[in-house]
Design an enzyme around this catalytic site. Structure first.
Site, PDB file in Angstrom:
ATOM      1  N   TYR A   3       0.621  -1.375   0.163  1.00 51.65           N
ATOM      2  CA  TYR A   3      -0.093   0.061  -0.290  1.00 51.65           C
ATOM      3  C   TYR A   3       0.962   1.441  -0.274  1.00 51.65           C
ATOM      4  O   TYR A   3       2.406   1.793   0.458  1.00 51.65           O
ATOM      5  CB  TYR A   3      -0.944   0.173   0.899  1.00 51.65           C
ATOM      6  CG  TYR A   3      -2.104   1.446   1.471  1.00 51.65           C
ATOM      7  CD1 TYR A   3      -3.002   1.578   0.745  1.00 51.65           C
ATOM      8  CD2 TYR A   3      -1.362   2.699   2.018  1.00 51.65           C
ATOM      9  CE1 TYR A   3      -3.363   2.697   0.922  1.00 51.65           C
ATOM     10  CE2 TYR A   3      -1.814   3.711   1.825  1.00 51.65           C
ATOM     11  CZ  TYR A   3      -3.744   3.541   0.943  1.00 51.65           C
ATOM     12  OH  TYR A   3      -3.931   5.375   2.308  1.00 51.65           O
ATOM     13  N   GLU A  17      -3.513   7.556  -3.494  1.00 51.42           N
ATOM     14  CA  GLU A  17      -3.244   6.332  -3.604  1.00 51.42           C
ATOM     15  C   GLU A  17      -3.279   5.610  -4.541  1.00 51.42           C
ATOM     16  O   GLU A  17      -4.799   5.263  -5.293  1.00 51.42           O
ATOM     17  CB  GLU A  17      -4.512   5.769  -2.909  1.00 51.42           C
ATOM     18  CG  GLU A  17      -4.686   4.794  -2.150  1.00 51.42           C
ATOM     19  CD  GLU A  17      -5.824   4.758  -0.953  1.00 51.42           C
ATOM     20  OE1 GLU A  17      -5.895   4.051   0.790  1.00 51.42           O
ATOM     21  OE2 GLU A  17      -6.490   4.928  -2.160  1.00 51.42           O
TER      22      GLU A  17
END
Length: 380
Positions: free
Chosen positions: A104, A191
């Protein structure tokens, strides 16, 4: 992202079933990834209102026509879309990749450090919110000095935090490219979930969500011209065209207020008095009669609205202008719901006189609390 030097999977957008089939043929593999392109996360675990489970699938190329037919024109509901879901007008056909590790990665604006903050985690591909709750120690946060950008030490900390197994220098270059994208394109968020490694240890932005600063639209015209208004609340789109700030809510008392703080206070007092606000609508400090009429029209497109509360404190905004807009809107729109009006400030007497002489059945209030009580009572 590709233009910024970020490694991305090969993919082709499709707006029709025929385009989807042609895209899969161009990719040329036995299997492809087919993704619903909506402005909401959680697509993989989402569900179409027609019963199809999942907005992202790895399928055989021979199945593309069938899946595209079910997905295009459908409505996908995810945990981020809200219960109404989002329309699927575009699909992305992407090359299936052999991803070994999933991480992530995100860059966001951080108030406490006064600049960009890189967030990285060695586990990706799933909800970062759930991971933050169960294993917060796995998430690292690296604040970046906006004046200098990420230092070699910052990059090393991120690469190590991700747990990259391949070439650390090449991985660092990908982190720098993502940061440059964030700055150069006036992003509010980048993101990447997952930021993944292939079998050769190369970092690839396998899936991403990017937010852009509306205030920089003049600098990023090519990006903002791609805005898909079908993914947005059409009332908010209409409000934007009139330079009004509108957010739809679930209540039945429409609100038209000048100033964000006063708008939130108005909604709070409506709730305190047993009512439920249907929207947040800030007309700003310099609205004209046409904008006021547009505001009423936007409010009344919500079938749940049973009454409208107008709360204006005239500073820059003049009460007589608001009153003229209320009268014109009431007449032209043939309003059938009660309208409760509280005016105070600049030209308030002129405004009240316009309302009184209009011949319309408008309910006036002395103060905000009085207005809220009358609004709630009008639909009791």
């Amino acid at each position: 992202m590709k233009d910024s030097g970020v490694n991305v999977p090969f993919g082709i957008p499709a707006h029709t079933v025929e385009e989807a089939v042609a895209a899969a043929k161009e990719i040329g593999d036995d299997e492809v990834v087919i993704k619903s392109q909506i402005l909401a996360g959680g697509r993989g675990l989402g569900k179409f209102t027609n019963g199809l489970q999942g907005g992202v699938h790895i399928i055989k190329t021979s199945e593309v026509e069938d899946y595209a037919s079910k997905m295009l024109g459908g409505t996908l509901v995810t945990k981020q879309s809200g219960p109404a879901g989002k329309p699927v007008n575009t699909l992305l056909l992407a090359k299936k990749m052999n991803l070994v590790n999933e991480f992530y990665f995100a860059i966001m604006l951080d108030r406490s450090s006064g600049g960009p903050l890189i967030i990285a985690c060695s586990e990706g591909g799933t909800s970062i919110e759930d991971l933050a709750e169960s294993s917060p120690e796995k998430i690292i946060k690296v604040p970046i000095d906006i004046r200098t950008g990420p230092t070699d030490s910052d990059i090393e900390m991120v690469v190590n935090g991700l747990g990259c197994s391949g070439d650390k220098t090449a991985a660092g270059e990908q982190i720098k490219s993502l940061y440059n994208l964030f700055v150069d394109k006036d992003c509010t968020m980048v993101e990447v979930n997952p930021l993944a490694e292939d079998g050769d240890g190369n970092l690839i932005a396998a899936d991403a969500k990017i937010g852009f600063d509306d205030n920089a639209a003049f600098r990023q015209k090519d990006i903002h011209d791609q805005r898909d208004h079908t993914q947005e609340d059409q009332r908010e789109v209409a409000a934007g065209k009139w330079d009004l700030n509108y957010i739809g809510l679930d209540g039945n008392i429409g609100c038209m207020v000048n100033g964000a703080g006063l708008a939130m206070s108005t909604m709070d007092i409506i709730s305190l008095r047993g009512g439920s606000p249907a929207n947040f609508l800030d007309v700003g400090g310099s609205a004209n009669v046409d904008q006021i009429k547009a505001a009423f029209e936007i409010i009344t497109t919500d079938p749940a609205v049973k009454a409208i509360l107008v709360n204006i404190f005239g500073g820059i905004m003049k009460c007589d202008i608001i009153a003229e807009g209320i009268v014109e809107a009431s007449r032209s729109l043939n309003l059938s719901v009660p309208v409760i009006v509280r005016l105070e400030g600049t030209n308030v007497e002129k405004g009240k006189k316009i309302l009184e002489e209009s011949g319309l059945e408008l309910i006036t209030a002395n103060d905000l609390d009085d207005a809220a009580q009358k609004a709630v009572a009008s639909i009791a």
